[in-house]
Design a protein around this motif. Sequence first.
Motif, mmCIF file in Angstrom:
data_model
loop_
_atom_site.group_PDB
_atom_site.id
_atom_site.type_symbol
_atom_site.label_atom_id
_atom_site.label_comp_id
_atom_site.label_asym_id
_atom_site.label_seq_id
_atom_site.Cartn_x
_atom_site.Cartn_y
_atom_site.Cartn_z
ATOM 1 N N HIS A 284 -10.997 75.777 77.335
ATOM 2 C CA HIS A 284 -10.265 74.607 78.716
ATOM 3 C C HIS A 284 -9.497 74.627 77.943
ATOM 4 O O HIS A 284 -8.178 74.288 76.621
ATOM 5 C CB HIS A 284 -11.122 73.385 77.617
ATOM 6 N N SER B 83 -20.442 77.246 75.112
ATOM 7 C CA SER B 83 -20.767 76.790 76.343
ATOM 8 C C SER B 83 -21.653 76.216 77.076
ATOM 9 O O SER B 83 -21.250 76.098 77.781
ATOM 10 C CB SER B 83 -21.171 78.700 76.163
ATOM 11 N N ARG B 84 -22.244 75.472 76.287
ATOM 12 C CA ARG B 84 -22.773 74.241 76.975
ATOM 13 C C ARG B 84 -22.046 72.624 77.091
ATOM 14 O O ARG B 84 -22.729 72.061 76.916
ATOM 15 C CB ARG B 84 -23.701 74.161 76.429
ATOM 16 N N SER C 283 -11.126 75.235 82.815
ATOM 17 C CA SER C 283 -11.504 75.955 81.718
ATOM 18 C C SER C 283 -12.394 77.780 81.909
ATOM 19 O O SER C 283 -12.494 77.376 83.661
ATOM 20 C CB SER C 283 -13.212 75.027 81.382
ATOM 21 N N THR C 284 -12.660 77.337 81.346
ATOM 22 C CA THR C 284 -13.759 79.361 81.856
ATOM 23 C C THR C 284 -14.184 79.741 80.608
ATOM 24 O O THR C 284 -13.911 79.607 79.151
ATOM 25 C CB THR C 284 -12.315 80.432 81.867
ATOM 26 N N GLY C 285 -15.178 80.590 80.463
ATOM 27 C CA GLY C 285 -15.806 80.974 79.211
ATOM 28 C C GLY C 285 -15.416 82.808 79.056
ATOM 29 O O GLY C 285 -15.168 83.294 79.482
ATOM 30 N N ASP D 254 -17.032 70.064 80.973
ATOM 31 C CA ASP D 254 -15.945 70.356 81.226
ATOM 32 C C ASP D 254 -14.936 68.509 80.766
ATOM 33 O O ASP D 254 -14.054 68.438 80.466
ATOM 34 C CB ASP D 254 -15.635 70.855 82.787
ATOM 35 N N THR E 33 -14.365 75.202 73.229
ATOM 36 C CA THR E 33 -15.875 75.044 72.480
ATOM 37 C C THR E 33 -16.864 75.436 72.817
ATOM 38 O O THR E 33 -16.872 76.571 72.891
ATOM 39 C CB THR E 33 -16.575 73.057 73.655
ATOM 40 N N TRP F 150 -21.432 83.235 74.994
ATOM 41 C CA TRP F 150 -20.514 82.795 75.429
ATOM 42 C C TRP F 150 -19.265 81.515 74.880
ATOM 43 O O TRP F 150 -20.348 81.312 74.810
ATOM 44 C CB TRP F 150 -19.796 82.893 76.562
ATOM 45 N N CYS F 151 -17.478 81.189 74.130
ATOM 46 C CA CYS F 151 -17.352 80.020 74.328
ATOM 47 C C CYS F 151 -16.552 80.081 74.825
ATOM 48 O O CYS F 151 -16.313 80.811 76.150
ATOM 49 C CB CYS F 151 -16.436 79.710 73.250
ATOM 50 N N LYS F 152 -16.412 78.739 75.207
ATOM 51 C CA LYS F 152 -15.443 77.965 76.296
ATOM 52 C C LYS F 152 -14.155 77.341 76.546
ATOM 53 O O LYS F 152 -13.722 77.099 75.077
ATOM 54 C CB LYS F 152 -16.077 77.261 76.743
#
Length: 310
Positions: free
Chosen positions: A150, A168-169, A122-124, A172, A166, A146-148
């Motif tokens: 996956h 940012s909170r 995953s990354t932001g 993973d 998803t 930011w969003c995340k």
Amino acid sequence: MTKPVPPTYRTTNWSEYNVALKQRGSLRIWFDPEMEWVAAPSGRRGRPALFSDAAIQTCLMLKALFGLPLRQTTGLVASLLSLAKLDWPVPDYSTLCRRQKDLTVMIPYHPSTGALHLLIDSTGIKTMGEGEWSCRKHGASRPRQWCKLHLGIDAETLEVRAIEVTGSRVGDGPMLPKLLAQIPPEEPIETVTADGAYDTRACHAAIAARQATAVIPTRRNGRPWKETTPGAQARNDILRTSRRFGRAIWRNWSGYHRRSLIEAKMRCMKLLGERLSARTPDRQTAELQIRAALLNRFTALGTPETRRVA
């Protein structure tokens, strides 16, 4: 004791890979005359949709590829249809924005020749706020968000096979079962490789349910689990091997270093834009799925093949 000589790798298909790289920058865009550009009647009450999902996805892919706003995208599509001598209607910018919210993006891929080796990470992705240079130079004038993202990619074809977006909170680990659910149940999975953030009972249980092998390093302070849950025995084997022989040897034995391939894929996703232009979560999800579809198109043109020479 002298330091061992690092291995050397050589690309064996430079001519084919060179052609593939040139095709990635080609401006030749083909519109299939048999393509369903206009939407078929739905039979439901209300005004029917004029454009099909394929037409909207084509326009949004051009938008993401060339980094254009919505209005310039409609102008580009209109000129391309004119050059192709197709009298199809062109969706306006408001139609593209409205349809992007509920668009079902088709992500093309080529199945593996054998069992699937899935790489997950995953990354932001920035959704709002100034760039990094502006913040270092002048400071942030407003909160950045930011969003995340996956991703799950095929280690053989390097194509995106699963994607989730998803906030940012979100951690993973909870997203791994959802990524595995996007793989067809009839397709066998050989291994699932991820970093230590996925060392949870739910992740190992989901991998064991697909009869796959987990290649996930245990946490530094990890302890053996009671072998009453699915996947606990395989996880305890990884823990015992790492403690007895060391993490470096376990990584070589298990093939954990293949996870660097998905790190490169994350970088490719960000090369299409360091931030998202959409502002709502549904549209942001569609925008990232469009990027994944573009990367799979590029990957299908050709990838380098390397072998160890020393």
